[in-house]
Enzyme design. Sequence first.
Site, PDB file in Angstrom:
ATOM      1  N   ASN A   6       0.864  -1.190   0.000  1.00  0.00           N
ATOM      2  CA  ASN A   6       0.000   0.000   0.000  1.00  0.00           C
ATOM      3  C   ASN A   6       0.901   1.241   0.000  1.00  0.00           C
ATOM      4  O   ASN A   6       1.671   1.456   0.940  1.00  0.00           O
ATOM      5  CB  ASN A   6      -0.897  -0.040   1.247  1.00  0.00           C
ATOM      6  CG  ASN A   6      -1.822   1.154   1.318  1.00  0.00           C
ATOM      7  OD1 ASN A   6      -1.404   2.272   1.025  1.00  0.00           O
ATOM      8  ND2 ASN A   6      -3.053   0.930   1.728  1.00  0.00           N
ATOM      9  N   HIS A   9       1.014   6.208   1.672  1.00  0.00           N
ATOM     10  CA  HIS A   9       1.776   7.149   2.486  1.00  0.00           C
ATOM     11  C   HIS A   9       2.945   7.787   1.746  1.00  0.00           C
ATOM     12  O   HIS A   9       3.554   8.729   2.246  1.00  0.00           O
ATOM     13  CB  HIS A   9       2.189   6.491   3.803  1.00  0.00           C
ATOM     14  CG  HIS A   9       0.970   6.193   4.629  1.00  0.00           C
ATOM     15  ND1 HIS A   9       0.072   7.161   4.988  1.00  0.00           N
ATOM     16  CD2 HIS A   9       0.469   5.023   5.087  1.00  0.00           C
ATOM     17  CE1 HIS A   9      -0.922   6.612   5.665  1.00  0.00           C
ATOM     18  NE2 HIS A   9      -0.712   5.320   5.732  1.00  0.00           N
ATOM     19  N   ARG A  17       3.268  18.731   1.756  1.00  0.00           N
ATOM     20  CA  ARG A  17       3.932  19.960   1.346  1.00  0.00           C
ATOM     21  C   ARG A  17       3.440  20.501   0.014  1.00  0.00           C
ATOM     22  O   ARG A  17       3.961  21.504  -0.475  1.00  0.00           O
ATOM     23  CB  ARG A  17       5.449  19.706   1.265  1.00  0.00           C
ATOM     24  CG  ARG A  17       6.098  19.456   2.612  1.00  0.00           C
ATOM     25  CD  ARG A  17       6.064  20.684   3.513  1.00  0.00           C
ATOM     26  NE  ARG A  17       6.947  21.718   3.022  1.00  0.00           N
ATOM     27  CZ  ARG A  17       8.234  21.821   3.356  1.00  0.00           C
ATOM     28  NH1 ARG A  17       8.765  20.985   4.232  1.00  0.00           N
ATOM     29  NH2 ARG A  17       8.990  22.778   2.853  1.00  0.00           N
ATOM     30  N   HIS A  42      -5.554   3.595  -1.834  1.00  0.00           N
ATOM     31  CA  HIS A  42      -6.884   3.890  -1.293  1.00  0.00           C
ATOM     32  C   HIS A  42      -7.269   5.287  -1.777  1.00  0.00           C
ATOM     33  O   HIS A  42      -6.711   6.275  -1.320  1.00  0.00           O
ATOM     34  CB  HIS A  42      -6.823   3.823   0.237  1.00  0.00           C
ATOM     35  CG  HIS A  42      -8.143   3.999   0.905  1.00  0.00           C
ATOM     36  ND1 HIS A  42      -8.313   3.801   2.257  1.00  0.00           N
ATOM     37  CD2 HIS A  42      -9.372   4.345   0.436  1.00  0.00           C
ATOM     38  CE1 HIS A  42      -9.579   4.026   2.578  1.00  0.00           C
ATOM     39  NE2 HIS A  42     -10.241   4.370   1.488  1.00  0.00           N
ATOM     40  N   ARG A  44      -9.427   7.855  -1.249  1.00  0.00           N
ATOM     41  CA  ARG A  44     -10.411   8.268  -0.246  1.00  0.00           C
ATOM     42  C   ARG A  44     -11.293   9.380  -0.786  1.00  0.00           C
ATOM     43  O   ARG A  44     -10.851  10.170  -1.628  1.00  0.00           O
ATOM     44  CB  ARG A  44      -9.701   8.750   1.015  1.00  0.00           C
ATOM     45  CG  ARG A  44      -8.913   7.666   1.741  1.00  0.00           C
ATOM     46  CD  ARG A  44      -8.374   8.205   3.051  1.00  0.00           C
ATOM     47  NE  ARG A  44      -9.437   8.411   4.002  1.00  0.00           N
ATOM     48  CZ  ARG A  44      -9.722   7.580   5.012  1.00  0.00           C
ATOM     49  NH1 ARG A  44      -9.010   6.516   5.222  1.00  0.00           N
ATOM     50  NH2 ARG A  44     -10.724   7.842   5.817  1.00  0.00           N
ATOM     51  N   ARG A  48      -7.160  12.622   0.725  1.00  0.00           N
ATOM     52  CA  ARG A  48      -6.108  13.140   1.618  1.00  0.00           C
ATOM     53  C   ARG A  48      -4.718  12.681   1.206  1.00  0.00           C
ATOM     54  O   ARG A  48      -3.737  13.289   1.563  1.00  0.00           O
ATOM     55  CB  ARG A  48      -6.379  12.736   3.068  1.00  0.00           C
ATOM     56  CG  ARG A  48      -6.223  11.266   3.340  1.00  0.00           C
ATOM     57  CD  ARG A  48      -6.323  10.953   4.808  1.00  0.00           C
ATOM     58  NE  ARG A  48      -7.647  11.185   5.344  1.00  0.00           N
ATOM     59  CZ  ARG A  48      -8.082  10.625   6.474  1.00  0.00           C
ATOM     60  NH1 ARG A  48      -7.291   9.849   7.167  1.00  0.00           N
ATOM     61  NH2 ARG A  48      -9.309  10.850   6.914  1.00  0.00           N
ATOM     62  N   HIS A  49      -4.632  11.569   0.480  1.00  0.00           N
ATOM     63  CA  HIS A  49      -3.295  11.164   0.015  1.00  0.00           C
ATOM     64  C   HIS A  49      -3.315  10.842  -1.487  1.00  0.00           C
ATOM     65  O   HIS A  49      -2.941  11.690  -2.291  1.00  0.00           O
ATOM     66  CB  HIS A  49      -2.669  10.049   0.873  1.00  0.00           C
ATOM     67  CG  HIS A  49      -3.605   8.985   1.385  1.00  0.00           C
ATOM     68  ND1 HIS A  49      -4.451   8.285   0.574  1.00  0.00           N
ATOM     69  CD2 HIS A  49      -3.792   8.501   2.641  1.00  0.00           C
ATOM     70  CE1 HIS A  49      -5.114   7.408   1.298  1.00  0.00           C
ATOM     71  NE2 HIS A  49      -4.762   7.514   2.558  1.00  0.00           N
ATOM     72  N   GLU A  69      -8.487   0.313  -3.105  1.00  0.00           N
ATOM     73  CA  GLU A  69      -9.325   0.349  -1.891  1.00  0.00           C
ATOM     74  C   GLU A  69     -10.256   1.528  -1.992  1.00  0.00           C
ATOM     75  O   GLU A  69      -9.827   2.631  -2.366  1.00  0.00           O
ATOM     76  CB  GLU A  69      -8.451   0.587  -0.665  1.00  0.00           C
ATOM     77  CG  GLU A  69      -7.950  -0.627   0.009  1.00  0.00           C
ATOM     78  CD  GLU A  69      -7.115  -0.209   1.205  1.00  0.00           C
ATOM     79  OE1 GLU A  69      -7.414   0.803   1.849  1.00  0.00           O
ATOM     80  OE2 GLU A  69      -6.135  -0.903   1.450  1.00  0.00           O
ATOM     81  N   THR A 100      -8.373   3.455   8.128  1.00  0.00           N
ATOM     82  CA  THR A 100      -9.597   2.664   8.144  1.00  0.00           C
ATOM     83  C   THR A 100      -9.805   2.022   9.511  1.00  0.00           C
ATOM     84  O   THR A 100      -8.918   1.356  10.025  1.00  0.00           O
ATOM     85  CB  THR A 100      -9.514   1.551   7.075  1.00  0.00           C
ATOM     86  OG1 THR A 100      -8.967   2.099   5.896  1.00  0.00           O
ATOM     87  CG2 THR A 100     -10.880   0.958   6.812  1.00  0.00           C
ATOM     88  N   GLU A 150     -10.922  -9.524   2.707  1.00  0.00           N
ATOM     89  CA  GLU A 150      -9.664  -9.162   3.348  1.00  0.00           C
ATOM     90  C   GLU A 150      -9.944  -9.112   4.842  1.00  0.00           C
ATOM     91  O   GLU A 150     -10.773  -8.317   5.297  1.00  0.00           O
ATOM     92  CB  GLU A 150      -9.139  -7.818   2.849  1.00  0.00           C
ATOM     93  CG  GLU A 150      -7.811  -7.444   3.539  1.00  0.00           C
ATOM     94  CD  GLU A 150      -7.102  -6.276   2.874  1.00  0.00           C
ATOM     95  OE1 GLU A 150      -7.198  -6.123   1.638  1.00  0.00           O
ATOM     96  OE2 GLU A 150      -6.440  -5.519   3.604  1.00  0.00           O
ATOM     97  N   HIS A 189      -3.843  -4.619   7.497  1.00  0.00           N
ATOM     98  CA  HIS A 189      -3.976  -3.527   8.454  1.00  0.00           C
ATOM     99  C   HIS A 189      -3.075  -3.751   9.665  1.00  0.00           C
ATOM    100  O   HIS A 189      -3.226  -4.721  10.396  1.00  0.00           O
ATOM    101  CB  HIS A 189      -5.416  -3.308   8.932  1.00  0.00           C
ATOM    102  CG  HIS A 189      -5.693  -1.838   9.133  1.00  0.00           C
ATOM    103  ND1 HIS A 189      -5.254  -1.171  10.224  1.00  0.00           N
ATOM    104  CD2 HIS A 189      -6.301  -0.936   8.334  1.00  0.00           C
ATOM    105  CE1 HIS A 189      -5.603   0.095  10.099  1.00  0.00           C
ATOM    106  NE2 HIS A 189      -6.234   0.267   8.963  1.00  0.00           N
ATOM    107  N   GLY A 190      -2.134  -2.843   9.818  1.00  0.00           N
ATOM    108  CA  GLY A 190      -1.276  -2.850  10.995  1.00  0.00           C
ATOM    109  C   GLY A 190      -0.157  -3.878  10.990  1.00  0.00           C
ATOM    110  O   GLY A 190       0.533  -4.044  11.996  1.00  0.00           O
ATOM    111  N   GLY A 211       1.085  -1.483   4.282  1.00  0.00           N
ATOM    112  CA  GLY A 211       1.467  -0.152   3.854  1.00  0.00           C
ATOM    113  C   GLY A 211       2.350   0.585   4.835  1.00  0.00           C
ATOM    114  O   GLY A 211       3.556   0.736   4.642  1.00  0.00           O
TER     115      GLY A 211
HETATM  116  N1  PXP Z   1      -5.895  -3.147   3.948  1.00  0.00           N
HETATM  117  C1  PXP Z   1      -6.884  -2.229   4.077  1.00  0.00           C
HETATM  118  C2  PXP Z   1      -8.262  -2.622   3.668  1.00  0.00           C
HETATM  119  C3  PXP Z   1      -6.617  -0.935   4.566  1.00  0.00           C
HETATM  120  O1  PXP Z   1      -7.615  -0.043   4.684  1.00  0.00           O
HETATM  121  C4  PXP Z   1      -5.279  -0.595   4.861  1.00  0.00           C
HETATM  122  C5  PXP Z   1      -4.974   0.803   5.295  1.00  0.00           C
HETATM  123  O2  PXP Z   1      -5.177   1.682   4.222  1.00  0.00           O
HETATM  124  C6  PXP Z   1      -4.295  -1.566   4.698  1.00  0.00           C
HETATM  125  C7  PXP Z   1      -4.623  -2.841   4.265  1.00  0.00           C
HETATM  126  C8  PXP Z   1      -2.861  -1.287   5.008  1.00  0.00           C
HETATM  127  O3  PXP Z   1      -2.752  -1.048   6.376  1.00  0.00           O
HETATM  128  P1  PXP Z   1      -1.367  -0.556   6.981  1.00  0.00           P
HETATM  129  O4  PXP Z   1      -1.063   0.740   6.328  1.00  0.00           O
HETATM  130  O5  PXP Z   1      -1.645  -0.455   8.437  1.00  0.00           O
HETATM  131  O6  PXP Z   1      -0.341  -1.612   6.641  1.00  0.00           O
END
Ligand code: PXP
Length: 239
Positions: A6, A9, A17, A42, A44, A48-49, A69, A100, A150, A189-190, A211
């Site tokens: 992902n 970021h 900036r 993603h 959004r 925002r990104h 996403e 999320t 997922e 996620h995480g 990500g």
């Molecule tokens: N999967 C989904 C569905 C998410 O919303 C995110 C965060 O955008 C991720 C994976 C990646 O999560 P992380 O950035 O915490 O690795």
Amino acid sequence: MKLGVNIDHVATLRQARGTVYPDPFDAGRVCAEAGAHGITVHLREDRRHIQDRDVERLIAARPLPINLEMANAAEIVAIALRLRPEEVCLVPERRQELTTEGGLDVVGQEGALRPTVAVLRDAGIAVSLFIAPEPRQIEKAAALGAPFIELHTGTFCDASGAAAEEELRRLIEGAQLAHRLGLKVNAGHGINLDNLPGILRIPHLDTLNIGHSIIARSVFVGLREAIAEMLRGMAQAPS
Ligand code: PXP
């Protein structure tokens, strides 16, 4: 097991900036060179990104298969139908959230999700539903005809001790149930290098979407090496 990176970021840093760099498009190329299997972005509603132009360029060049996403919002669904990424992962979205939070309530939002899943599927896009490891959500995802779920690993990744073990048990049982129902199972996620060994105990995983930890690590070792480290960690999965 595949790795989807992902790259939101990378765009976060650019948007902070208002510059033209760092460019997520370049990050996509590095992901491919480093051996990742897919790219997640993603788009959004608040932009925002990742911006529309980023998604357009990445999908046009396709350095790797793109997993878009997105919220189940008409404007974003229309973009997905126009650009046709390989995969769409439907997620809940709230403006104020840092990232999320929680999974989709597939049971409660069945009426809104059913036509979206169908229209994306008919366009040849693989649909994934981002859900917590709750049996009724998994069963409803299968009933809606989404080929993928997922599993939301955020609760496990944020927990420790007995709470983490309990959440891991739910993830393992959720993956087993999804597999029995014919669903392909991604997770995300995480996830970072520290909690990866626990994640690798979840069976039937197709792809890990990671990500923040990879982009954070790349500040010190570079994106290519951060991806290589994650791939080496994933190679420790029990066979
Ligand atoms: N999967 C989904 C569905 C998410 O919303 C995110 C965060 O955008 C991720 C994976 C990646 O999560 P992380 O950035 O915490 O690795």
